[in-house]
Design a protein around this motif. Structure first.
Motif, PDB file in Angstrom:
ATOM      1  N   GLY A   1     -80.019  83.465 -83.699  1.00 40.66           N
ATOM      2  CA  GLY A   1     -79.282  84.291 -82.739  1.00 40.66           C
ATOM      3  C   GLY A   1     -78.778  83.383 -81.620  1.00 40.66           C
ATOM      4  O   GLY A   1     -78.686  82.157 -81.794  1.00 40.66           O
TER       5      GLY A   1
ATOM      6  N   ALA B   1     -79.895  91.025 -82.588  1.00 37.65           N
ATOM      7  CA  ALA B   1     -79.399  91.425 -81.261  1.00 37.65           C
ATOM      8  C   ALA B   1     -78.078  90.749 -80.902  1.00 37.65           C
ATOM      9  O   ALA B   1     -77.186  91.369 -80.310  1.00 37.65           O
ATOM     10  CB  ALA B   1     -80.455  91.113 -80.209  1.00 37.65           C
ATOM     11  N   THR B   2     -77.942  89.490 -81.292  1.00 35.71           N
ATOM     12  CA  THR B   2     -76.745  88.743 -80.911  1.00 35.71           C
ATOM     13  C   THR B   2     -75.480  89.341 -81.534  1.00 35.71           C
ATOM     14  O   THR B   2     -74.385  89.191 -80.983  1.00 35.71           O
ATOM     15  CB  THR B   2     -76.939  87.258 -81.311  1.00 35.71           C
ATOM     16  OG1 THR B   2     -78.088  86.771 -80.601  1.00 35.71           O
ATOM     17  CG2 THR B   2     -75.734  86.399 -80.987  1.00 35.71           C
TER      18      THR B   2
ATOM     19  N   ILE C   1     -71.931  90.548 -71.436  1.00 33.21           N
ATOM     20  CA  ILE C   1     -71.673  90.427 -69.992  1.00 33.21           C
ATOM     21  C   ILE C   1     -72.463  89.247 -69.427  1.00 33.21           C
ATOM     22  O   ILE C   1     -73.667  89.117 -69.693  1.00 33.21           O
ATOM     23  CB  ILE C   1     -72.091  91.720 -69.263  1.00 33.21           C
ATOM     24  CG1 ILE C   1     -71.295  92.909 -69.803  1.00 33.21           C
ATOM     25  CG2 ILE C   1     -71.910  91.582 -67.751  1.00 33.21           C
ATOM     26  CD1 ILE C   1     -71.824  94.259 -69.369  1.00 33.21           C
TER      27      ILE C   1
ATOM     28  N   ASN D   1     -85.638  84.247 -95.511  1.00 34.89           N
ATOM     29  CA  ASN D   1     -86.661  84.927 -94.720  1.00 34.89           C
ATOM     30  C   ASN D   1     -87.952  84.154 -94.912  1.00 34.89           C
ATOM     31  O   ASN D   1     -88.557  84.223 -95.977  1.00 34.89           O
ATOM     32  CB  ASN D   1     -86.793  86.371 -95.225  1.00 34.89           C
ATOM     33  CG  ASN D   1     -87.636  87.201 -94.272  1.00 34.89           C
ATOM     34  OD1 ASN D   1     -88.199  86.686 -93.308  1.00 34.89           O
ATOM     35  ND2 ASN D   1     -87.735  88.486 -94.549  1.00 34.89           N
TER      36      ASN D   1
ATOM     37  N   ALA E   1     -87.046  83.917 -83.301  1.00 37.91           N
ATOM     38  CA  ALA E   1     -86.848  84.977 -84.297  1.00 37.91           C
ATOM     39  C   ALA E   1     -86.628  86.353 -83.683  1.00 37.91           C
ATOM     40  O   ALA E   1     -86.834  87.380 -84.339  1.00 37.91           O
ATOM     41  CB  ALA E   1     -88.037  84.992 -85.258  1.00 37.91           C
TER      42      ALA E   1
ATOM     43  N   TRP F   1     -88.227  90.056 -84.230  1.00 35.64           N
ATOM     44  CA  TRP F   1     -89.100  89.907 -85.404  1.00 35.64           C
ATOM     45  C   TRP F   1     -90.162  88.823 -85.195  1.00 35.64           C
ATOM     46  O   TRP F   1     -90.953  88.547 -86.091  1.00 35.64           O
ATOM     47  CB  TRP F   1     -88.249  89.573 -86.646  1.00 35.64           C
ATOM     48  CG  TRP F   1     -87.281  90.673 -86.980  1.00 35.64           C
ATOM     49  CD1 TRP F   1     -87.492  91.707 -87.846  1.00 35.64           C
ATOM     50  CD2 TRP F   1     -85.970  90.858 -86.436  1.00 35.64           C
ATOM     51  NE1 TRP F   1     -86.383  92.529 -87.864  1.00 35.64           N
ATOM     52  CE2 TRP F   1     -85.441  92.033 -87.014  1.00 35.64           C
ATOM     53  CE3 TRP F   1     -85.199  90.170 -85.504  1.00 35.64           C
ATOM     54  CZ2 TRP F   1     -84.170  92.526 -86.697  1.00 35.64           C
ATOM     55  CZ3 TRP F   1     -83.937  90.656 -85.180  1.00 35.64           C
ATOM     56  CH2 TRP F   1     -83.437  91.812 -85.775  1.00 35.64           C
TER      57      TRP F   1
ATOM     58  N   ILE G   1     -74.532 100.793 -79.028  1.00 33.70           N
ATOM     59  CA  ILE G   1     -73.410 100.397 -78.165  1.00 33.70           C
ATOM     60  C   ILE G   1     -72.097 100.794 -78.850  1.00 33.70           C
ATOM     61  O   ILE G   1     -71.896 100.506 -80.019  1.00 33.70           O
ATOM     62  CB  ILE G   1     -73.518  98.882 -77.824  1.00 33.70           C
ATOM     63  CG1 ILE G   1     -72.395  98.418 -76.915  1.00 33.70           C
ATOM     64  CG2 ILE G   1     -73.576  98.013 -79.062  1.00 33.70           C
ATOM     65  CD1 ILE G   1     -72.693  97.064 -76.247  1.00 33.70           C
TER      66      ILE G   1
ATOM     67  N   PRO H   1     -85.249  91.678 -78.132  1.00 31.18           N
ATOM     68  CA  PRO H   1     -86.647  91.202 -78.145  1.00 31.18           C
ATOM     69  C   PRO H   1     -87.261  91.435 -76.761  1.00 31.18           C
ATOM     70  O   PRO H   1     -87.032  90.662 -75.842  1.00 31.18           O
ATOM     71  CB  PRO H   1     -86.512  89.710 -78.468  1.00 31.18           C
ATOM     72  CG  PRO H   1     -85.071  89.356 -78.220  1.00 31.18           C
ATOM     73  CD  PRO H   1     -84.268  90.592 -78.030  1.00 31.18           C
TER      74      PRO H   1
HETATM   75  P1  FAD Z   1     -81.509  87.651 -82.270  1.00 28.05           P
HETATM   76  O1  FAD Z   1     -80.092  87.571 -81.918  1.00 28.05           O
HETATM   77  O2  FAD Z   1     -82.048  88.987 -82.672  1.00 28.05           O
HETATM   78  O3  FAD Z   1     -81.741  86.623 -83.466  1.00 28.05           O
HETATM   79  C1  FAD Z   1     -82.987  86.497 -84.102  1.00 28.05           C
HETATM   80  C2  FAD Z   1     -82.737  86.010 -85.528  1.00 28.05           C
HETATM   81  O4  FAD Z   1     -83.982  85.629 -86.105  1.00 28.05           O
HETATM   82  C3  FAD Z   1     -82.167  87.102 -86.443  1.00 28.05           C
HETATM   83  O5  FAD Z   1     -80.985  86.653 -87.072  1.00 28.05           O
HETATM   84  C4  FAD Z   1     -83.270  87.325 -87.477  1.00 28.05           C
HETATM   85  O6  FAD Z   1     -82.795  87.652 -88.770  1.00 28.05           O
HETATM   86  C5  FAD Z   1     -83.935  85.956 -87.476  1.00 28.05           C
HETATM   87  N1  FAD Z   1     -85.293  86.025 -88.042  1.00 28.05           N
HETATM   88  C6  FAD Z   1     -86.317  86.802 -87.653  1.00 28.05           C
HETATM   89  N2  FAD Z   1     -87.406  86.594 -88.430  1.00 28.05           N
HETATM   90  C7  FAD Z   1     -87.044  85.661 -89.340  1.00 28.05           C
HETATM   91  C8  FAD Z   1     -87.717  85.046 -90.425  1.00 28.05           C
HETATM   92  N3  FAD Z   1     -88.977  85.346 -90.710  1.00 28.05           N
HETATM   93  N4  FAD Z   1     -87.040  84.142 -91.190  1.00 28.05           N
HETATM   94  C9  FAD Z   1     -85.749  83.813 -90.900  1.00 28.05           C
HETATM   95  N5  FAD Z   1     -85.054  84.380 -89.874  1.00 28.05           N
HETATM   96  C10 FAD Z   1     -85.693  85.291 -89.106  1.00 28.05           C
HETATM   97  N6  FAD Z   1     -77.554  90.152 -73.010  1.00 28.05           N
HETATM   98  C11 FAD Z   1     -76.742  89.725 -72.013  1.00 28.05           C
HETATM   99  O7  FAD Z   1     -77.019  88.706 -71.381  1.00 28.05           O
HETATM  100  N7  FAD Z   1     -75.612  90.399 -71.691  1.00 28.05           N
HETATM  101  C12 FAD Z   1     -75.259  91.556 -72.331  1.00 28.05           C
HETATM  102  O8  FAD Z   1     -74.218  92.138 -72.026  1.00 28.05           O
HETATM  103  C13 FAD Z   1     -76.115  92.057 -73.349  1.00 28.05           C
HETATM  104  N8  FAD Z   1     -75.819  93.230 -73.960  1.00 28.05           N
HETATM  105  C14 FAD Z   1     -76.629  93.700 -74.952  1.00 28.05           C
HETATM  106  C15 FAD Z   1     -76.312  94.915 -75.569  1.00 28.05           C
HETATM  107  C16 FAD Z   1     -77.079  95.386 -76.627  1.00 28.05           C
HETATM  108  C17 FAD Z   1     -76.724  96.685 -77.281  1.00 28.05           C
HETATM  109  C18 FAD Z   1     -78.184  94.613 -77.084  1.00 28.05           C
HETATM  110  C19 FAD Z   1     -78.996  95.075 -78.260  1.00 28.05           C
HETATM  111  C20 FAD Z   1     -78.530  93.427 -76.442  1.00 28.05           C
HETATM  112  C21 FAD Z   1     -77.764  92.963 -75.370  1.00 28.05           C
HETATM  113  N9  FAD Z   1     -78.087  91.773 -74.689  1.00 28.05           N
HETATM  114  C22 FAD Z   1     -77.274  91.304 -73.686  1.00 28.05           C
HETATM  115  C23 FAD Z   1     -79.311  91.029 -75.030  1.00 28.05           C
HETATM  116  C24 FAD Z   1     -79.064  89.949 -76.075  1.00 28.05           C
HETATM  117  O9  FAD Z   1     -78.207  90.427 -77.084  1.00 28.05           O
HETATM  118  C25 FAD Z   1     -80.392  89.485 -76.695  1.00 28.05           C
HETATM  119  O10 FAD Z   1     -81.352  89.200 -75.714  1.00 28.05           O
HETATM  120  C26 FAD Z   1     -80.165  88.190 -77.499  1.00 28.05           C
HETATM  121  O11 FAD Z   1     -79.123  88.372 -78.427  1.00 28.05           O
HETATM  122  C27 FAD Z   1     -81.442  87.777 -78.228  1.00 28.05           C
HETATM  123  O12 FAD Z   1     -81.135  86.645 -78.992  1.00 28.05           O
HETATM  124  P2  FAD Z   1     -82.220  86.006 -79.945  1.00 28.05           P
HETATM  125  O13 FAD Z   1     -81.597  84.771 -80.489  1.00 28.05           O
HETATM  126  O14 FAD Z   1     -83.536  85.890 -79.239  1.00 28.05           O
HETATM  127  O15 FAD Z   1     -82.469  87.116 -81.114  1.00 28.05           O
END
Ligand code: FAD
Length: 369
Positions: free
Chosen positions: A9, A37-38, A44, A174, A203, A206, A227, A308
């Motif tokens: 993400g 989530a991404t 914003i 996965n 992750a 998850w 959204i 998360p």
């Molecule tokens: P994710 O993007 O969820 O990525 C995690 C990845 O890990 C996934 O692809 C998943 O498949 C992978 N994964 C998990 N377990 C495994 C495994 N066992 N093996 C292999 N892969 C695995 N933030 C802002 O700053 N501004 C905003 O305007 C904003 N708006 C938002 C609106 C909504 C509706 C939502 C839901 C969130 C918003 N956010 C915003 C928050 C932001 O989107 C999240 O905090 C951010 O995307 C999290 O990123 P991440 O990389 O931690 O997780």
């Protein structure tokens, strides 16, 4: 040094990009779970209007916004130009005068000596509607010229592409984790062991699942967000500012006549990947109350993402005590698109043994009980 990143993400993609720049041998595995989530995040980048007052979380939030310009310029230098990024500004609006006055005081306090926030000015309802025409006729606004929006799908993809162009490898899988002695071992879905000197778990919602077999009680839960994406055919929305009312809902626009209204914040949602009647109703009602001019827009889609969510607002970033070569980046909650790129840079520097530009002490993960 061989580094395995689990999850691509915003946070994992940024970690990969920065580690590849530092010359590490990087492998990224990502399952692309439904509700990543991404892929759903609004995009914003404007920390300065928030009501939330958790100092250590806010430090990261503000540092994330500060880092954006550097990140975007670095990616542009590598030929990545399509990230949906624009400093479109923000309009902070309130229904109650007292709230508006408090918001103005807050924004001015938070943006003092913060050049990236740009210029702060008070707009009449007419001036505000000139920038965001669907807005209600009676709403003055506080304008923050340095606020930005980004298309998180494009930005994360650009960082991954840049990492791969520097030698990183990426594949979909996965994976699971086990522990041998005090070292983590990653196992692919075909049962193969994936060798690495360092493992970074980014992750998202998850993460708790993958960390549990290591005896770690990782306290991050999915918080569902629904959204809504609307279209105003033929309307040039590319330069419209972000609209930030006092509650948790908001609006922002993109280049393709698209206006987005976000979002629900559903705690204890599990991974329920469904658009619900109540979710859709909540978001549209909140949006149309502030911007009735959107009533005739076309509904394109409703996206779902699992934030998360950590028990406090603070992210969890750092090495896991007691397990050699395991680092966690997680818990970015509702601010991960702002914080993610900077937090990824911090994790990359940490794992590569470089100076980390922010102290991560307050964000340290817990070890085994
Ligand atoms: P994710 O993007 O969820 O990525 C995690 C990845 O890990 C996934 O692809 C998943 O498949 C992978 N994964 C998990 N377990 C495994 C495994 N066992 N093996 C292999 N892969 C695995 N933030 C802002 O700053 N501004 C905003 O305007 C904003 N708006 C938002 C609106 C909504 C509706 C939502 C839901 C969130 C918003 N956010 C915003 C928050 C932001 O989107 C999240 O905090 C951010 O995307 C999290 O990123 P991440 O990389 O931690 O997780």
């Amino acid at each position: 040094m061989r580094v395995l990143i689990i999850g691509a993400g915003m946070l994992g993609a940024s970690t990969a990009y920065h580690l590849a720049q530092l010359g590490a041998e990087v492998e990224i595995v990502d399952e692309e779970h439904q509700g990543k989530a991404t892929l759903a995040g609004a995009g914003i980048v404007c920390p300065w209007a928030t009501k939330a007052d958790e100092p250590q979380w806010y430090d990261m939030y503000a540092a994330g916004a500060r880092y954006y310009e550097t990140l975007i310029e670095g990616l542009k230098d590598r030929g990545e130009t399509n990230m949906g990024y624009g400093k479109v500004g923000a309009l902070v609006v309130a229904e109650e005068e007292a709230e508006f006055i408090a918001a103005e005081e807050r924004v001015l306090r938070r943006t003092k000596d913060v050049p990236e926030a740009g210029i702060i000015s008070k707009l009449t309802p007419k001036e505000a509607r000139k920038l965001f025409p669907p807005l209600r006729e009676d709403m003055p606004a506080i304008h923050i010229s340095g606020a930005a929006r980004v298309d998180a799908r494009l930005l994360a993809a650009a960082m991954l592409r840049a990492a791969v162009s520097m030698g990183a490898s990426y594949r979909r899988d996965n994976v699971t984790l086990a522990v041998r002695g005090d070292k983590p071992v990653c196992i692919g879905s075909s049962g193969e062991t994936i060798e690495a000197d360092e493992i970074i778990v980014t992750a998202g919602a998850w993460a708790s699942r993958i960390l549990q077999p290591l005896g770690l009680h990782h306290p991050v839960q999915p918080q569902k967000g629904q959204i809504v994406h609307l279209s105003l055919p033929g309307v040039a929305t590319a330069k419209w500012p972000v609209v930030l009312p006092m509650g948790s809902h908001y609006m922002l626009s993109f280049d393709d006549s698209r206006v987005v209204i976000g979002a629900t914040r559903e705690d204890n949602s599990g991974f329920d990947y469904r658009v619900t009647a109540a979710g859709e109703h909540e978001v549209l009602s909140a949006g149309l109350k502030i911007a009735p001019g959107l009533a005739t827009a076309t509904h394109i889609e409703t996206r779902i993402g699992f934030r998360p969510a950590a028990p406090t607002m603070r992210p969890i970033l750092g090495r896991v005590p007691g397990i050699q070569g395991l680092t966690i980046g997680n818990g970015l909650g509702a601010s991960g698109l702002t914080v993610g790129p900077f937090a990824g840079k911090c994790l990359a520097d940490l794992v590569a043994g470089k100076n980390v530009s922010a102290s991560l002490v307050a964000y340290a993960p817990q070890g085994r009980a």
